[in-house]
Scaffold this motif. Structure first.
Motif, PDB file in Angstrom:
ATOM      1  N   GLN A 159      30.885  61.536  73.925  1.00  0.00           N
ATOM      2  CA  GLN A 159      30.967  60.200  73.311  1.00  0.00           C
ATOM      3  C   GLN A 159      29.572  59.674  72.951  1.00  0.00           C
ATOM      4  N   ASP A 160      28.689  60.584  72.550  1.00  0.00           N
ATOM      5  CA  ASP A 160      27.324  60.211  72.168  1.00  0.00           C
ATOM      6  C   ASP A 160      27.329  59.496  70.818  1.00  0.00           C
ATOM      7  N   ARG A 161      26.279  58.767  70.569  1.00  0.00           N
ATOM      8  CA  ARG A 161      26.208  57.868  69.426  1.00  0.00           C
ATOM      9  C   ARG A 161      26.429  58.561  68.067  1.00  0.00           C
ATOM     10  N   TYR A 162      25.903  59.792  67.942  1.00  0.00           N
ATOM     11  CA  TYR A 162      25.996  60.468  66.641  1.00  0.00           C
ATOM     12  C   TYR A 162      27.190  61.432  66.537  1.00  0.00           C
ATOM     13  N   GLY A 163      27.971  61.493  67.592  1.00  0.00           N
ATOM     14  CA  GLY A 163      29.138  62.384  67.531  1.00  0.00           C
ATOM     15  C   GLY A 163      28.770  63.859  67.635  1.00  0.00           C
ATOM     16  N   LEU A 164      27.702  64.172  68.371  1.00  0.00           N
ATOM     17  CA  LEU A 164      27.298  65.588  68.483  1.00  0.00           C
ATOM     18  C   LEU A 164      28.293  66.396  69.317  1.00  0.00           C
ATOM     19  N   ALA A 165      28.770  65.779  70.419  1.00  0.00           N
ATOM     20  CA  ALA A 165      29.764  66.484  71.241  1.00  0.00           C
ATOM     21  C   ALA A 165      31.034  66.714  70.422  1.00  0.00           C
ATOM     22  N   LEU A 166      31.391  65.726  69.617  1.00  0.00           N
ATOM     23  CA  LEU A 166      32.561  65.847  68.742  1.00  0.00           C
ATOM     24  C   LEU A 166      32.351  66.990  67.749  1.00  0.00           C
TER      25      LEU A 166
END
Lengths: 573, 226
Positions: A159-166
């Motif tokens: 749920q990181d700001r830039y959606g990297l995990a996504l």
């Protein structure tokens, strides 16, 4: 005009056959809701929705959308996760295929594809969340001895700001899809001969592949890549699990507006959904521009004559990267299963204190009910899709025409973001009194199931040696007998595989279930996503595990049944 | 039973494949049609069995026992055909493949089984009912393919280079197996081939089919002697 070939309105050869109407019916079944859905979303985006008091056209929804403080952050996260995941999945697919062709790793990777393809997006996302979260399995393995953490760190690993995990989770799910598409396409471009020619001219294996095979195979990969890009830019279920929360991605922001108790926000939502469509269209256009640029540079590079090296480093790098991503997906599923059986499991222990079936015995009854709905819905959508696809293919064969350009139409539900038309489609189902019915639910799933069933079945169906059919007809068999006693049994394997693909696609649907079901139907996917927002990991594990299990069981049946049925038929093994 | 071609010619994209053909094949007679690849041999057979691609246009008529074949769909023509490959259905057993050829009006199960068993004895494959076709030798498969065709009670037989893929040693035996059966059943038979040995073995009239693409004329008249 791409509509013409699939519709096949020229009924000349079989004027009396109702089969001739199947392609038209199929097209209408999925073009009508999409067109109605888009229009039903665009009108409220400009203030018109009489049911909610919008009786005149206005730009106010757009003004509110563009002034929303969450929009810039939402757009950033959408673009980073959407482009990031697609670029990663594409690079892994092409890099691996170029570098590892013919190796042991290549053969092993193709075996790992099927389970990851079968498992729904939400299950992959939940599994990866269980692995990567600050209190997740990976940090448990490393803490405190390597990290020094006594408590889960206050770092947004998901749920990181830039959606990297996504982006990582999307790439994990989409790489197997692109690889499978690439493998299918490779068979059609004589890649061994191309490689042999280039190698004999002194080119290294990776350079030879990139210079001679990629340009031939890319056109067939283009549509799947666009579908992946469109999906990644507008995904909702995975973004709810792994994406940023404040602000979320654009699709999730729009989704929230559509579900807000304040009905006035439906108008802003409709404007947002239209913006989402524009983002996807612009995204695909940008990718296309990139293609043209790369093709131009690539031609210069190809003509430059550089032979490239042995490809050993590339082989290790790309094989390692691909296996890391595939392992991430599979390990997530295992951790998910482990959580569902976990008793006490304190941080930072890497293994639960005890294992028990307590969660399963408590959750099994409610989960079975949800599972039953999921199963029925999947079987209905996949069965219906199979009937329509068989009808289309049979009609195509009997009328002797090949609709190649119509493929774009089949991809339409995969290219148009769900959130951009499902609201409008819901308005349509409300107006015809179908909203919240099982029919509407099956129909909404069919939109996404049918294209995949068609793609999975069309090639094997068209490839069947036509002389068998000729031979059967000359032995006195009618076209129906040939279909029923020759084609279907000979193609049992791809038919069941395509059905399993369709079933898996249906099980994975999140947004269509919510919109068309009007909240009256819960599936394993909607439950798993809802629970992932904060329920006990053990319960999430049960639902996500079951959600992954259903499609896996369908694929196992699709492989097992023909193998058993034809265990004494060597040519069909 | 006679098969009669009257001024028959096929065209594709406005180009005529061969000059109009006129000849008659009588009961038990084997007429050989020879020609280079691309001369339209296989298309001719496709037309006769009713499976010609719709892109072709045709002129002339084909009569079987005096009746025009053109209005009939393939399954009602009762024209049997054998290809280079045996095309035994891989999902059916040998017995089921043979039963596929039996007409549906033979309803009695045991009668159908008896017919299949008789055909297998005829092929020297007694007791092979439940065998997987993939486990048979090339010669055995070729014989089953012919008997499957004959069980459908055809009124004429078309042979599309059915011996081309067989080993030389086997070829003679299968050839005589097929020809003997065709003659015994009194079937007008049309053999398409580019192997002169086939034509010699058929010992019937030969029609040479020359491609018209180079401007030369086919021997589209009466069959010459072999």
């Amino acid at each position: 005009m791409p509509l013409r070939p699939l519709i096949a309105l020229r009924l000349r050869p079989f004027p009396a056959s109702p089969l001739a109407l199947v392609p038209l019916l199929t097209l209408l079944l999925f073009l009508v809701p999409i067109a109605a859905g888009l229009i039903g979303t665009w009108l409220p985006a400009f203030g018109f929705l009489p049911n909610l008091g919008g009786t005149r056209f206005t730009l106010e929804p757009w003004a509110r959308l563009l002034n929303d403080p969450a929009l810039p952050g939402a757009l950033t996260a959408t673009l980073v996760s959407g482009f990031g995941s697609t670029l990663l999945a594409f690079a892994l697919t092409v890099g691996f295929a170029a570098a590892a062709q013919g190796t042991w790793a290549y053969r092993q990777a193709t075996r790992l594809l099927a389970p990851l393809l079968a498992v729904p997006h939400a299950a992959i996302a939940i599994g990866i969340a269980f692995l990567l979260a600050p209190s997740g399995f990976l940090l448990r393995l490393l803490s405190p001895w390597a990290t020094g953490f006594d408590l889960p760190p206050d770092v947004a690993t998901i749920q990181d700001r830039y959606g990297l995990a996504l982006a990582l989770a999307l790439a994990t799910k989409e790489t197997p899809f692109l690889l499978l598409m690439l493998l299918g396409a490779l068979g059609q471009v004589q890649s061994p001969q191309r490689l042999a020619t280039a190698r004999s001219l002194g080119y290294g294996p990776v350079t030879a592949w990139l210079k001679t095979v990629l340009p031939a195979v890319y056109p067939q990969l283009r549509l799947p890549i666009y579908a992946v890009l469109a999906f990644s830019l507008s995904v909702i279920d995975m973004a709810l699990i792994l994406g940023p929360t404040a602000p979320p991605t654009l699709a999730v922001l729009v989704f929230r507006w559509f579900n807000d108790p304040d009905l006035a926000l439906r108008f802003v939502g409709a404007a947002g959904a239209t913006l989402q469509l524009l983002v996807v269209v612009a995204g695909i256009a940008l990718w296309r521009l990139g293609e043209l640029l790369v093709a131009r540079l690539g031609r210069r590079w190809t003509a430059g004559g550089a032979r490239g090296g042995s490809g050993r480093t590339a082989r290790t790098t790309w094989s390692g990267s691909l296996f890391a991503v595939l392992t991430l997906g599979l390990a997530g599923l295992l951790v998910m299963a482990l959580w569902s059986f976990a008793g006490r499991w304190r941080w930072p222990a890497a293994w639960p204190d005890s294992l028990s079936a307590a969660t399963w015995s408590r959750q099994l009854e409610p989960a079975m009910e949800t599972g039953w709905t999921t199963l029925l819905l999947g079987l209905a959508a996949a069965g219906l899709a199979l009937l329509l696809v068989l009808g289309c293919l049979e009609q195509e064969q009997r009328s002797g025409r090949r609709p190649t350009r119509a493929l774009w139409l089949l991809y339409l539900p995969l290219l148009v973001p769900q959130v951009a038309f499902l609201f409008g489609a819901q308005v349509l189902t409300v107006s015809v009194g179908l909203n919240g019915s099982f029919t509407a639910l099956v129909w909404s799933h069919l939109l996404f199931v049918l294209p995949y069933v068609f793609l999975a079945l069309a090639e094997p169906w068209r490839r069947l040696d036509a002389r068998y059919l000729r031979s059967a007809r000359c032995l006195g068999a009618t076209p129906f007998t040939v279909f029923w006693r020759v084609k279907l049994p000979m193609l049992l394997r791809p038919v069941l595989f395509a059905t399993a693909v369709g079933f898996a696609v249906s099980v994975a649907q999140y947004l269509p279930t919510l919109f068309a079901g009007a909240g009256r139907y819960a599936t394993l996917t909607t439950e798993a996503v809802a629970l992932s927002a904060g329920a006990d990991r053990r319960i999430v594990g049960v639902y996500a595990f079951l959600q992954a299990l259903l499609p896996l069981a369908a694929f196992a049946a699709a492989v097992g049944l023909p193998a058993w049925r034809y265990r004494r038929r060597r040519a069909l093994q | 039973m006679t098969l009669e071609l009257q001024s028959l010619s096929l065209s594709l994209g406005g180009r005529r494949l061969f000059a109009p053909l006129s000849f008659t094949v009588r009961d038990g007679e084997i007429v050989t049609v020879m020609g280079a690849s691309g001369s339209g041999k296989s298309s001719l057979l496709d037309f006769l069995c009713g499976m010609l691609d719709r892109n072709f246009t045709t002129e002339g008529r084909v009569l079987l026992d005096g009746a025009d074949l053109a209005p009939l769909p393939p399954e009602r023509r009762r024209v049997g055909i054998l290809f280079q490959d045996d095309l035994l259905f891989p999902h059916l057993s040998v017995g089921e493949n043979l039963a596929f050829g039996l007409p549906p009006d033979l309803r009695n199960r045991s009668a159908r089984r008896a017919e299949v068993a008789r055909a297998l004895v005829d092929a020297g494959l007694e007791g092979f009912e439940s065998r997987d076709p993939a486990t048979l030798s090339g010669g055995q498969r070729a014989r089953v393919a012919l008997l499957r065709t004959l069980l459908a009670q055809p009124r004429a037989l078309l042979l599309d280079e059915p011996f081309a893929k067989l080993d030389v040693g086997l070829r003679d035996r299968i050839r005589s197996f097929v020809f003997t059966h065709a003659r015994a059943k009194g079937l007008p038979t049309l053999l398409v081939t580019h192997d002169p040995d086939d034509a010699r073995a058929a010992a019937g009239p030969v029609v040479a089919l020359a491609s018209l693409s180079d401007g030369s004329l086919a021997n589209g008249g009466e069959p010459g002697s072999s």
